[in-house]
Design a protein around this motif. Structure first.
Motif, PDB file in Angstrom:
ATOM      1  N   GLY A  16      35.233 -10.456  52.779  1.00  7.57           N
ATOM      2  CA  GLY A  16      33.636  -9.995  53.208  1.00  7.57           C
ATOM      3  C   GLY A  16      33.476  -9.027  52.087  1.00  7.57           C
ATOM      4  N   TYR A  17      34.493  -8.171  51.663  1.00  5.56           N
ATOM      5  CA  TYR A  17      33.918  -7.300  50.210  1.00  5.56           C
ATOM      6  C   TYR A  17      33.675  -7.937  49.201  1.00  5.56           C
ATOM      7  N   LEU A  18      34.302  -9.541  49.125  1.00 10.71           N
ATOM      8  CA  LEU A  18      33.156  -9.921  48.119  1.00 10.71           C
ATOM      9  C   LEU A  18      32.659 -10.685  47.879  1.00 10.71           C
ATOM     10  N   ALA A  19      32.542 -11.118  49.677  1.00 15.07           N
ATOM     11  CA  ALA A  19      30.590 -11.975  50.264  1.00 15.07           C
ATOM     12  C   ALA A  19      29.425 -11.092  50.423  1.00 15.07           C
ATOM     13  N   ALA A  20      30.352  -9.814  50.423  1.00 16.21           N
ATOM     14  CA  ALA A  20      28.886  -8.720  50.462  1.00 16.21           C
ATOM     15  C   ALA A  20      28.235  -8.150  49.216  1.00 16.21           C
ATOM     16  N   ARG A  21      28.830  -7.750  48.127  1.00 20.10           N
ATOM     17  CA  ARG A  21      28.284  -7.433  46.831  1.00 20.10           C
ATOM     18  C   ARG A  21      27.836  -8.529  46.092  1.00 20.10           C
ATOM     19  N   GLN A  22      28.234 -10.020  46.826  1.00 20.51           N
ATOM     20  CA  GLN A  22      27.165 -10.593  46.366  1.00 20.51           C
ATOM     21  C   GLN A  22      26.211 -11.021  47.131  1.00 20.51           C
ATOM     22  N   ARG A  23      25.871 -11.061  48.391  1.00 23.31           N
ATOM     23  CA  ARG A  23      24.559 -11.027  49.305  1.00 23.31           C
ATOM     24  C   ARG A  23      24.085  -9.730  48.480  1.00 23.31           C
ATOM     25  N   ALA A  24      24.621  -8.777  48.005  1.00 22.04           N
ATOM     26  CA  ALA A  24      23.482  -7.914  48.087  1.00 22.04           C
ATOM     27  C   ALA A  24      22.946  -7.895  46.342  1.00 22.04           C
ATOM     28  N   VAL A  25      23.826  -7.947  45.939  1.00 25.16           N
ATOM     29  CA  VAL A  25      23.428  -8.856  43.859  1.00 25.16           C
ATOM     30  C   VAL A  25      22.295  -9.553  44.419  1.00 25.16           C
ATOM     31  N   SER A  26      22.518 -10.430  45.712  1.00 27.55           N
ATOM     32  CA  SER A  26      21.182 -11.723  45.765  1.00 27.55           C
ATOM     33  C   SER A  26      20.293 -11.052  46.008  1.00 27.55           C
ATOM     34  N   ALA A  27      20.481 -10.137  47.026  1.00 28.29           N
ATOM     35  CA  ALA A  27      19.526  -9.289  47.914  1.00 28.29           C
ATOM     36  C   ALA A  27      17.954  -8.929  47.283  1.00 28.29           C
ATOM     37  N   SER A  28      18.942  -8.147  46.093  1.00 33.20           N
ATOM     38  CA  SER A  28      18.364  -7.609  45.008  1.00 33.20           C
ATOM     39  C   SER A  28      17.538  -8.379  43.698  1.00 33.20           C
ATOM     40  N   GLY A  29      17.738  -9.253  43.478  1.00 37.33           N
ATOM     41  CA  GLY A  29      17.332 -10.298  42.685  1.00 37.33           C
ATOM     42  C   GLY A  29      18.378 -10.062  41.168  1.00 37.33           C
ATOM     43  N   GLY A  30      19.240  -9.314  41.622  1.00 33.80           N
ATOM     44  CA  GLY A  30      19.786  -9.718  39.811  1.00 33.80           C
ATOM     45  C   GLY A  30      19.406  -7.715  39.184  1.00 33.80           C
ATOM     46  N   ALA A  31      18.790  -7.412  40.040  1.00 31.86           N
ATOM     47  CA  ALA A  31      18.253  -5.477  39.619  1.00 31.86           C
ATOM     48  C   ALA A  31      18.232  -4.739  41.211  1.00 31.86           C
ATOM     49  N   THR A  32      19.224  -4.951  40.804  1.00 35.24           N
ATOM     50  CA  THR A  32      21.063  -3.652  41.521  1.00 35.24           C
ATOM     51  C   THR A  32      20.022  -2.068  41.882  1.00 35.24           C
ATOM     52  N   ALA A  33      18.953  -2.045  40.960  1.00 33.44           N
ATOM     53  CA  ALA A  33      18.803  -1.018  40.397  1.00 33.44           C
ATOM     54  C   ALA A  33      17.673  -0.347  42.052  1.00 33.44           C
ATOM     55  N   ILE A  34      17.360  -0.923  42.285  1.00 35.43           N
ATOM     56  CA  ILE A  34      15.891  -1.233  43.678  1.00 35.43           C
ATOM     57  C   ILE A  34      17.111  -0.986  44.951  1.00 35.43           C
ATOM     58  N   LEU A  35      18.418  -1.642  45.146  1.00 31.90           N
ATOM     59  CA  LEU A  35      19.600  -1.467  46.167  1.00 31.90           C
ATOM     60  C   LEU A  35      19.450   0.500  47.037  1.00 31.90           C
ATOM     61  N   HIS A  36      19.455   0.300  47.515  1.00 26.68           N
ATOM     62  CA  HIS A  36      19.830   2.271  47.939  1.00 26.68           C
ATOM     63  C   HIS A  36      20.962   2.610  47.523  1.00 26.68           C
ATOM     64  N   SER A  37      22.145   1.481  47.649  1.00 32.50           N
ATOM     65  CA  SER A  37      23.500   1.646  47.346  1.00 32.50           C
ATOM     66  C   SER A  37      23.702   0.632  46.459  1.00 32.50           C
TER      67      SER A  37
END
Length: 459
Positions: A16-37
């Motif tokens: 779950g940890y690895l999948a959540a990291r990957q999902r967060a990166v995918s949701a941001s389209g690679g621009a992790t700066a737009i993520l809240h966390s």
């Protein structure tokens, strides 16, 4: 199987940890700066939720299953042989459980064999139920928490809230445990005071004769033979002797190591001193009973002074040796914590090193030194193994440290572990335990006032 369930929960959490990291990166389209966390917080949130839910289900189902297995086994015994009850039933059930796992039993018969087969079947069902439910709960928690991963999800806040709750819960466990111990002590103590002493608490606090079990064979406990003064006096005598050994040696050792010793000497002297703290107390007790006490008896005989083999002096000296590293280590830490500016100011006024230590460093470190002394006193008052092995059980009212004495902890041990029924001996034992608790609490309150006074003076 249960161990595999725990590893399965941790494995699902890791996935779950690895999948959540990957999902967060995918949701941001690679621009992790737009993520809240950051992606790591998303993974940490999913990992934490998964493991907590899985472990919670594991503990809950395990407890329910153990209760169900015990109930079903008792019902099976009642159906097979209704005449067996009480202690005999407990023995049969214990033998059946031991027989199922290949352990030692008091007897083997068809009844026990049948019950062991029933237990094996129920236990296997319980283990499978715990495994399936806990792993399933962890998997469901992981999938559900993964769906929350998005660019605006406050994963960091959620994770920090979870960890804050965990820390608060662990702190609450310590507080609740202390409160429960206090309630247990005071409850049994009140039963003893009302049932045996008829609220004559003065007979317990100021009585001079301690023999609470002398009338138990007649079914009554005499209120005139529960005077705890000899026990209090013996405990106080041994504690004073221990402190007379531990405080000077420990404090002077700390002063030398922190102020006068070279780094090379300190590098080996401090670890050697602290090795004493790692020696089990039973070894100290054995040392006191087989070495120190005979030496004191022989030395006293050579001087024409009678010394008992189970004297307060032998136990106090050995207990003081045991407490030295606690006093020394804590005092060394607080002395080193004194700001160097105080020392430099003293040297600038022309004071010598010894004068600086005595008139500047020690007064500034006094709150910590008092705390170290209090810890040593509490350790001495509550020590059991040394006094059990080196001090007798004779409740003598004496001020002579060369005579036989006994202590509160020795009597509590003998009352609980003796041949008398636990319910009969529980009253005096709990009353002594509560008195010890009250004495330690009073010492803490006094020390807090001293520490607060001098801390304000040198802040």
């Amino acid at each position: 199987m249960l161990t595999l369930a725990l590893f399965g929960i941790l494995g699902i959490g890791t996935v779950g940890y690895l999948a959540a990291r990957q999902r967060a990166v995918s949701a941001s389209g690679g621009a992790t700066a737009i993520l809240h966390s950051r992606p790591g917080y998303h993974g940490l949130y999913v990992l934490t939720v998964t493991v907590l839910v899985g472990l919670g289900a594991f503990v809950l189902i395990n407890a329910i299953g153990a209760w169900y297995v015990g109930s079903a086994l008792r019902e099976a015994l009642a159906e097979l042989d209704p005449t067996i009850a009480g202690l005999q039933a407990a023995t049969v059930l214990s033998d059946a459980r031991a027989l199922a796992v290949g352990g030692v039993t008091s007897a083997v018969d068809p009844l026990r064999t049948t019950l062991s087969e029933t237990f094996s079947s129920l236990e296997a069902t319980r283990i499978w139920a715990v495994t399936i439910v806990s792993v399933g709960a962890a998997l469901a928690a992981m999938l559900r928490s993964l769906r929350r991963v998005s660019t605006g999800f406050r994963a960091r806040n959620k994770a920090e809230t979870i960890f804050r709750t965990i820390l608060w819960s662990t702190a609450a466990v310590a507080v609740v445990t202390t409160v429960m111990i206090f309630l247990a002590l005071i409850g049994e103590t009140l039963n003893f005071f009302t049932g045996v002493l008829d609220w004559r608490i003065d007979k317990f606090l100021f009585g001079l004769t301690w023999s609470p079990l002398s009338g138990v064979h007649t079914g009554e406990m005499s209120a005139d033979k529960v005077g705890a003064v000899p026990l209090f006096l013996g405990t106080l005598m041994i504690t004073v002797i221990a402190m007379l050994v531990a405080i000077p040696i420990g404090l002077f050792a700390a002063i030398y190591l922190s102020e006068f010793a070279t780094p090379r000497i300190r590098s080996w002297a401090k670890p050697m001193l602290e090795i004493l703290a790692g020696i089990p107390t039973v070894v100290y007790g054995f040392f006191a009973a087989t070495t120190v006490a005979p030496f004191m008896v022989g030395f006293g005989a050579s001087l024409g002074i009678p010394v008992e083999a189970e004297s307060a002096l032998a136990a106090g000296v050995v207990m003081g040796i045991m407490i030295i590293p606690f006093i020394s280590s804590l005092s060394d830490d607080v002395i080193n914590a004194v700001p160097q500016s105080l020392r430099d100011g003293s040297y600038g006024l022309g004071a010598t090193k010894a004068e600086t230590v005595m008139k500047v460093v020690l007064p500034a470190a006094l709150p910590g030194i008092v705390s170290a002394g209090l810890l040593g006193i509490s350790r001495a008052v509550g020590e059991t193994m040394i006094v059990v092995m080196a001090v007798g059980q004779s409740a003598n009212l004496t001020f002579n440290p060369l005579d036989k004495v006994t202590t509160v902890t020795v009597q509590i041990t003998m009352l609980i572990l003796g041949d008398t029924e636990a319910e009969t001996a529980a009253g005096p034992a709990y009353a002594l335990g509560f008195a010890l608790f009250a004495a330690t609490l009073s010492l803490n309150l006094v020390a807090l006032r001293v520490v607060r006074k001098y801390r304000q003076k040198y802040d």
